[in-house]
Design an enzyme around this catalytic site. Structure first.
Site, PDB file in Angstrom:
ATOM      1  N   HIS A 150      93.905   2.791  78.846  1.00  0.00           N
ATOM      2  CA  HIS A 150      92.800   3.351  78.061  1.00  0.00           C
ATOM      3  C   HIS A 150      91.548   2.491  78.268  1.00  0.00           C
ATOM      4  O   HIS A 150      91.632   1.273  78.230  1.00  0.00           O
ATOM      5  CB  HIS A 150      93.243   3.322  76.596  1.00  0.00           C
ATOM      6  CG  HIS A 150      92.320   3.982  75.648  1.00  0.00           C
ATOM      7  ND1 HIS A 150      91.486   3.271  74.827  1.00  0.00           N
ATOM      8  CD2 HIS A 150      92.128   5.280  75.372  1.00  0.00           C
ATOM      9  CE1 HIS A 150      90.805   4.123  74.073  1.00  0.00           C
ATOM     10  NE2 HIS A 150      91.178   5.344  74.379  1.00  0.00           N
ATOM     11  N   SER A 169      92.971  11.694  78.374  1.00  0.00           N
ATOM     12  CA  SER A 169      93.390  11.083  77.118  1.00  0.00           C
ATOM     13  C   SER A 169      94.622  11.867  76.653  1.00  0.00           C
ATOM     14  O   SER A 169      94.878  12.967  77.145  1.00  0.00           O
ATOM     15  CB  SER A 169      92.184  11.162  76.193  1.00  0.00           C
ATOM     16  OG  SER A 169      92.475  11.264  74.887  1.00  0.00           O
ATOM     17  N   ASP A 178      77.453  10.617  75.251  1.00  0.00           N
ATOM     18  CA  ASP A 178      78.867  10.212  75.369  1.00  0.00           C
ATOM     19  C   ASP A 178      79.665  10.910  74.287  1.00  0.00           C
ATOM     20  O   ASP A 178      79.482  10.622  73.106  1.00  0.00           O
ATOM     21  CB  ASP A 178      78.936   8.689  75.185  1.00  0.00           C
ATOM     22  CG  ASP A 178      80.335   8.139  75.353  1.00  0.00           C
ATOM     23  OD1 ASP A 178      81.214   8.857  75.856  1.00  0.00           O
ATOM     24  OD2 ASP A 178      80.536   6.966  74.982  1.00  0.00           O
ATOM     25  N   MET A 179      80.489  11.844  74.675  1.00  0.00           N
ATOM     26  CA  MET A 179      81.211  12.623  73.653  1.00  0.00           C
ATOM     27  C   MET A 179      82.668  12.892  74.014  1.00  0.00           C
ATOM     28  O   MET A 179      83.025  13.083  75.169  1.00  0.00           O
ATOM     29  CB  MET A 179      80.536  13.980  73.471  1.00  0.00           C
ATOM     30  CG  MET A 179      80.555  14.848  74.712  1.00  0.00           C
ATOM     31  SD  MET A 179      80.053  16.565  74.381  1.00  0.00           S
ATOM     32  CE  MET A 179      81.633  17.388  74.266  1.00  0.00           C
ATOM     33  N   GLY A 201      71.798   9.518  72.323  1.00  0.00           N
ATOM     34  CA  GLY A 201      72.001   8.069  72.330  1.00  0.00           C
ATOM     35  C   GLY A 201      71.002   7.345  71.456  1.00  0.00           C
ATOM     36  O   GLY A 201      71.282   6.264  70.943  1.00  0.00           O
ATOM     37  N   GLN A 202      69.835   7.942  71.247  1.00  0.00           N
ATOM     38  CA  GLN A 202      68.791   7.267  70.464  1.00  0.00           C
ATOM     39  C   GLN A 202      69.225   7.105  69.008  1.00  0.00           C
ATOM     40  O   GLN A 202      68.822   6.155  68.336  1.00  0.00           O
ATOM     41  CB  GLN A 202      67.480   8.074  70.536  1.00  0.00           C
ATOM     42  CG  GLN A 202      66.274   7.337  69.967  1.00  0.00           C
ATOM     43  CD  GLN A 202      65.018   8.211  69.960  1.00  0.00           C
ATOM     44  OE1 GLN A 202      65.102   9.428  70.159  1.00  0.00           O
ATOM     45  NE2 GLN A 202      63.872   7.606  69.744  1.00  0.00           N
TER      46      GLN A 202
HETATM   47  P1  NAI Z   1      79.707  11.266  68.668  1.00  0.00           P
HETATM   48  O1  NAI Z   1      80.059  12.612  68.154  1.00  0.00           O
HETATM   49  O2  NAI Z   1      79.479  10.188  67.673  1.00  0.00           O
HETATM   50  O3  NAI Z   1      78.393  11.386  69.558  1.00  0.00           O
HETATM   51  C1  NAI Z   1      78.346  12.266  70.669  1.00  0.00           C
HETATM   52  C2  NAI Z   1      76.991  12.161  71.342  1.00  0.00           C
HETATM   53  O4  NAI Z   1      76.016  12.802  70.524  1.00  0.00           O
HETATM   54  C3  NAI Z   1      76.498  10.735  71.548  1.00  0.00           C
HETATM   55  O5  NAI Z   1      75.911  10.599  72.804  1.00  0.00           O
HETATM   56  C4  NAI Z   1      75.459  10.546  70.459  1.00  0.00           C
HETATM   57  O6  NAI Z   1      74.449   9.619  70.833  1.00  0.00           O
HETATM   58  C5  NAI Z   1      74.909  11.952  70.355  1.00  0.00           C
HETATM   59  N1  NAI Z   1      74.317  12.186  69.032  1.00  0.00           N
HETATM   60  C6  NAI Z   1      74.948  12.134  67.836  1.00  0.00           C
HETATM   61  N2  NAI Z   1      74.084  12.370  66.841  1.00  0.00           N
HETATM   62  C7  NAI Z   1      72.876  12.587  67.420  1.00  0.00           C
HETATM   63  C8  NAI Z   1      71.580  12.890  66.933  1.00  0.00           C
HETATM   64  N3  NAI Z   1      71.328  13.002  65.643  1.00  0.00           N
HETATM   65  N4  NAI Z   1      70.583  13.062  67.823  1.00  0.00           N
HETATM   66  C9  NAI Z   1      70.798  12.942  69.139  1.00  0.00           C
HETATM   67  N5  NAI Z   1      72.012  12.642  69.678  1.00  0.00           N
HETATM   68  C10 NAI Z   1      73.027  12.480  68.820  1.00  0.00           C
HETATM   69  O7  NAI Z   1      80.787  10.747  69.741  1.00  0.00           O
HETATM   70  P2  NAI Z   1      82.347  11.099  69.797  1.00  0.00           P
HETATM   71  O8  NAI Z   1      82.550  12.430  70.396  1.00  0.00           O
HETATM   72  O9  NAI Z   1      82.949  10.826  68.479  1.00  0.00           O
HETATM   73  O10 NAI Z   1      82.884   9.976  70.832  1.00  0.00           O
HETATM   74  C11 NAI Z   1      82.928   8.607  70.429  1.00  0.00           C
HETATM   75  C12 NAI Z   1      83.412   7.738  71.549  1.00  0.00           C
HETATM   76  O11 NAI Z   1      84.773   7.978  71.824  1.00  0.00           O
HETATM   77  C13 NAI Z   1      82.696   7.902  72.894  1.00  0.00           C
HETATM   78  O12 NAI Z   1      82.245   6.616  73.272  1.00  0.00           O
HETATM   79  C14 NAI Z   1      83.800   8.373  73.852  1.00  0.00           C
HETATM   80  O13 NAI Z   1      83.646   7.907  75.190  1.00  0.00           O
HETATM   81  C15 NAI Z   1      85.003   7.759  73.202  1.00  0.00           C
HETATM   82  N6  NAI Z   1      86.252   8.404  73.609  1.00  0.00           N
HETATM   83  C16 NAI Z   1      87.055   7.748  74.490  1.00  0.00           C
HETATM   84  C17 NAI Z   1      88.266   8.303  74.861  1.00  0.00           C
HETATM   85  C18 NAI Z   1      89.146   7.592  75.841  1.00  0.00           C
HETATM   86  O14 NAI Z   1      90.263   8.033  76.057  1.00  0.00           O
HETATM   87  N7  NAI Z   1      88.713   6.547  76.471  1.00  0.00           N
HETATM   88  C19 NAI Z   1      88.736   9.569  74.318  1.00  0.00           C
HETATM   89  C20 NAI Z   1      87.785  10.213  73.448  1.00  0.00           C
HETATM   90  C21 NAI Z   1      86.594   9.623  73.089  1.00  0.00           C
END
Ligand code: NAI
Length: 349
Positions: A116, A140, A174-175, A306-307
């Site tokens: 992971h 994942s 990043d989502m 991201g902001q």
């Molecule tokens: P999230 O839902 O918190 O955010 C998703 C995206 O939306 C981000 O880029 C964020 O900057 C953008 N965003 C959120 N609110 C915003 C706003 N008000 N205005 C503009 N942009 C906005 O992220 P999520 O889906 O919960 O993922 C969290 C982390 O989990 C990520 O880093 C992802 O890579 C990681 N992840 C890793 C896995 C793995 O197996 N390695 C599996 C699943 C997720």
């Protein structure tokens, strides 16, 4: 409680090293986890250390992996991860992709057999800081119902994308392709908070607000998120000849075995398309345009992707990173792990 970035990095590095990784690998793991915590992405920060420590101690993350780069074409390579720490494999594979993209304009590098790797924007932002466009996707464990299905098939299969603007600024998206990452549900569990009913379903397939009752997650936007998670699985699994769909290994099934996961980095050098300066200029303009959009009722400002995380990052830089007390106590203790994760149901407490 709050800790400085340096203290958190040292604590995580020490714990991961104590579990069995070299200091160099432990430092890389700590860097990825603290990157996440420092932006408020707690689902992929210190909260995961005990799980990694248990997996390392039991042999399910190779302590001294034999990493190999296989150049498969002018712009492509496979990074053989030997089930080493995903954070280390994905970072080194991104180094390889950056090298290729700088030489030949584009790079597609697959990481084959890895653990992971955490928050994917760590890797895409690393490339964007070097004036490149980066997209990264990874597999994942299967815990998401496909649209219209009552059984899990795909994972939370995340997508990260980062591009350079001007003055060191980036757009970084990043989502997880689920409404929420599984880690967010773990975080809600660790804080005993409820979750919105749109995130997940219980054992009957009914939406639930209790993070302790979750038995499967929902794709973002129904069939569209389902389509995106399929795309991620094809690019980071099928394409690399790895187990795919519901054959992807479970995070908690057997911590003595490697996960055999896949990740794909696609890196594009804007210099060979519109030209670097013009690209960065237009990304900077995109950021300005988005920030200048009239906010909808209930919003103060439109952020570019991201902001939204910059504010918490600034607060954490000034006041320290917020960490759940139990996690801090584990990190400062002498315990490597508490045998909490092995052979657990993926949705177990
Ligand atoms: P999230 O839902 O918190 O955010 C998703 C995206 O939306 C981000 O880029 C964020 O900057 C953008 N965003 C959120 N609110 C915003 C706003 N008000 N205005 C503009 N942009 C906005 O992220 P999520 O889906 O919960 O993922 C969290 C982390 O989990 C990520 O880093 C992802 O890579 C990681 N992840 C890793 C896995 C793995 O197996 N390695 C599996 C699943 C997720």
């Amino acid at each position: 409680m709050r800790v400085t970035k340096q203290e958190l990095t040292n604590l995580i590095k020490n714990k991961i090293h104590k579990a069995g990784l070299s200091e160099e690998h432990a430092e890389q793991v700590a860097d990825v986890l603290v990157f996440a915590d420092a932006k408020g992405i707690h689902s992929h920060g210190a909260m995961r250390v005990e799980y990694y420590a248990e997996r390392i101690a039991k042999g399910g993350i190779t302590a001294d992996p034999n990493f190999e780069v296989e150049k498969t074409g002018p712009s492509s390579a496979i990074f053989h991860g030997d089930n080493g720490a995903g954070h280390v494999a994905a970072k080194r594979a991104m180094d390889e992709a950056i090298k290729i993209a700088k030489e030949s304009g584009v790079a597609v590098v697959g990481v084959k057999k890895m653990g992971h790797s955490g928050a994917l924007s760590y890797f895409t932002e690393y490339a964007a800081k070097q004036d490149l466009i980066a997209l990264s996707v990874c597999q994942s464990d299967p815990m998401v119902v496909p649209f219209g299905g009552a059984e899990a098939y795909y994972g939370t299969n995340p997508i990260a994308f980062a591009v350079p603007g001007k003055d060191g600024k980036l757009i970084s998206f990043d989502m997880a392709t689920t409404v929420q990452a599984w880690g967010k549900i773990l975080h809600a569990r660790s804080k005993n908070e409820t979750i919105p009913a749109t995130w997940a379903v219980d054992e009957n397939g009914e939406p639930t607000t209790d993070p302790h009752k979750v038995k499967a997650l929902l794709p973002v936007a129904g069939p569209k998120g389902y389509g995106l998670m399929m795309m991620v699985d094809v690019l980071s699994g099928v394409l690399l000849g790895l187990p795919f769909g519901n054959k992807v290994s479970s995070m908690y099934h057997d911590l003595s075995e490697g996960r055999n996961l896949g990740q794909l980095h696609i890196v594009i050098n804007p210099a060979v398309f519109t030209g670097l300066d013009s690209f960065k200029e237009n990304i900077a303009q995109t950021m300005k345009d988005l920030n200048a959009i009239k906010p909808a009722p209930g919003f103060d400002q439109v952020f570019y992707p991201g902001q939204n995380l910059e504010f918490i990052q600034k607060e954490y830089e000034e006041k320290g990173i917020e960490i759940v007390d139990d996690i801090y106590e584990y990190l400062v203790s002498d315990v490597v792990h508490n045998n909490s994760y092995d052979h657990q149901d993926p949705f177990a407490e």
